[in-house]
Design a protein around this motif. Sequence first.
Motif, mmCIF file in Angstrom:
data_model
loop_
_atom_site.group_PDB
_atom_site.id
_atom_site.type_symbol
_atom_site.label_atom_id
_atom_site.label_comp_id
_atom_site.label_asym_id
_atom_site.label_seq_id
_atom_site.Cartn_x
_atom_site.Cartn_y
_atom_site.Cartn_z
ATOM 1 N N ALA A 46 0.755 -1.009 -0.058
ATOM 2 C CA ALA A 46 0.013 0.030 0.146
ATOM 3 C C ALA A 46 0.990 1.376 0.014
ATOM 4 O O ALA A 46 0.764 2.294 -0.678
ATOM 5 C CB ALA A 46 -0.929 -0.021 1.212
ATOM 6 N N LYS A 47 1.934 1.218 0.753
ATOM 7 C CA LYS A 47 2.849 2.411 0.871
ATOM 8 C C LYS A 47 3.525 2.586 -0.410
ATOM 9 O O LYS A 47 3.733 3.785 -0.977
ATOM 10 C CB LYS A 47 3.774 2.213 1.962
ATOM 11 N N ALA A 48 4.043 1.400 -1.195
ATOM 12 C CA ALA A 48 4.654 1.684 -2.316
ATOM 13 C C ALA A 48 3.545 2.173 -3.465
ATOM 14 O O ALA A 48 4.046 2.902 -3.970
ATOM 15 C CB ALA A 48 4.984 0.188 -2.722
ATOM 16 N N LEU A 49 2.447 1.462 -3.539
ATOM 17 C CA LEU A 49 1.596 1.944 -4.505
ATOM 18 C C LEU A 49 1.121 3.696 -4.228
ATOM 19 O O LEU A 49 0.959 4.369 -5.063
ATOM 20 C CB LEU A 49 0.270 1.275 -4.440
ATOM 21 N N TRP A 50 1.089 3.913 -2.951
ATOM 22 C CA TRP A 50 0.800 5.505 -2.623
ATOM 23 C C TRP A 50 1.962 6.342 -3.081
ATOM 24 O O TRP A 50 1.810 7.365 -3.828
ATOM 25 C CB TRP A 50 0.678 5.435 -1.057
ATOM 26 N N PHE A 51 3.116 5.609 -2.893
ATOM 27 C CA PHE A 51 4.418 6.540 -3.427
ATOM 28 C C PHE A 51 4.389 6.637 -5.140
ATOM 29 O O PHE A 51 4.706 7.491 -5.603
ATOM 30 C CB PHE A 51 5.742 5.935 -2.793
ATOM 31 N N LEU A 52 3.872 5.448 -5.734
ATOM 32 C CA LEU A 52 4.191 5.521 -7.221
ATOM 33 C C LEU A 52 2.926 6.297 -7.766
ATOM 34 O O LEU A 52 2.866 6.502 -9.000
ATOM 35 C CB LEU A 52 4.035 3.848 -7.609
ATOM 36 N N ASP A 81 16.550 12.724 -21.976
ATOM 37 C CA ASP A 81 16.833 11.422 -21.116
ATOM 38 C C ASP A 81 16.492 11.585 -19.738
ATOM 39 O O ASP A 81 17.126 11.176 -19.167
ATOM 40 C CB ASP A 81 18.306 11.022 -21.304
ATOM 41 N N ILE A 82 15.287 12.133 -19.503
ATOM 42 C CA ILE A 82 14.671 12.240 -18.067
ATOM 43 C C ILE A 82 14.183 10.581 -17.862
ATOM 44 O O ILE A 82 13.024 10.435 -18.588
ATOM 45 C CB ILE A 82 13.399 13.313 -18.161
ATOM 46 N N GLU A 83 14.565 10.163 -17.064
ATOM 47 C CA GLU A 83 13.995 8.621 -16.643
ATOM 48 C C GLU A 83 12.815 8.956 -15.780
ATOM 49 O O GLU A 83 12.481 9.796 -15.243
ATOM 50 C CB GLU A 83 15.121 8.020 -16.212
ATOM 51 N N PHE A 84 11.909 7.965 -16.148
ATOM 52 C CA PHE A 84 10.737 7.976 -15.556
ATOM 53 C C PHE A 84 10.246 6.416 -15.370
ATOM 54 O O PHE A 84 10.521 5.664 -16.184
ATOM 55 C CB PHE A 84 9.512 8.751 -16.113
ATOM 56 N N TYR A 85 9.190 6.275 -14.253
ATOM 57 C CA TYR A 85 8.701 5.199 -14.064
ATOM 58 C C TYR A 85 7.163 5.305 -13.837
ATOM 59 O O TYR A 85 6.915 6.254 -13.092
ATOM 60 C CB TYR A 85 9.257 4.408 -12.772
ATOM 61 N N SER A 86 6.341 4.735 -14.457
ATOM 62 C CA SER A 86 4.924 4.832 -14.333
ATOM 63 C C SER A 86 4.413 3.329 -14.313
ATOM 64 O O SER A 86 5.051 2.362 -14.060
ATOM 65 C CB SER A 86 4.336 5.610 -15.536
ATOM 66 N N MET A 87 2.826 3.433 -13.841
ATOM 67 C CA MET A 87 2.035 2.188 -13.868
ATOM 68 C C MET A 87 1.021 2.155 -14.965
ATOM 69 O O MET A 87 0.260 3.342 -14.909
ATOM 70 C CB MET A 87 1.564 2.128 -12.547
ATOM 71 N N CYS A 88 1.123 1.150 -15.656
ATOM 72 C CA CYS A 88 -0.169 0.952 -16.802
ATOM 73 C C CYS A 88 -1.513 1.085 -16.339
ATOM 74 O O CYS A 88 -1.562 0.163 -15.328
ATOM 75 C CB CYS A 88 0.272 -0.235 -17.642
#
Length: 197
Positions: A46-52, A81-88
């Motif tokens: 839950a904390k990880a998903l809140w952060f993401l 080249d700005i790295e990013f992380y997202s969720m589909c």
Amino acid sequence: MTKEEISKLTDAERIEAVASRFREIIELLGEDCSREGLVKTPLRAAKALWFLTQGYRMDAQSLMRQALFEHEGSRIVIVKDIEFYSMCEHHVLPFFGRISVGYIPNGKIVGLSKLARLVDVFARRLQVQERLTAQICRAVSETVDASGVIVVCTAQHLCMKMRGVEKQDSSTTTVEYSGIFEEHPEMRDEFFRQLKS
């Protein structure tokens, strides 16, 4: 729980509610949340998903307005080249990659780090790559009042690697542009030349 009820919850209460749902999901999958390795997993998840998904709790325009400066000149400004992380948003699986942003100043420039932070505002949400690219382009265009904006995003999607077609080497590129970049193809060419240099 209704939207109104959710809106009245504190952040800590929301995280605990998400943890409760994770506990249910893990048990529905056939696991035992009371076993040693899983006791704290629902709360950690839950904390990880809140952060993401912190982008839902950020405002792009106010972020950008913190670092707007008067400036005459500069034919093109590029942060690449700005790295990013997202969720589909379709499978709630990660996708990640790099985004490059170019714009033509029209009397104002924005602090370079704000463009990187802007990427996170929109990437840290449930997303599709096409919308992510368009939202960044629109936010820069509206906030900086640029003569033109161009954004290119290349990403790898775990929903294509871990499940479904399972194509390990696939990547997706999306491009969005406005203003001068839309009207003058040679400006787009210049942007892509600079990305290769």
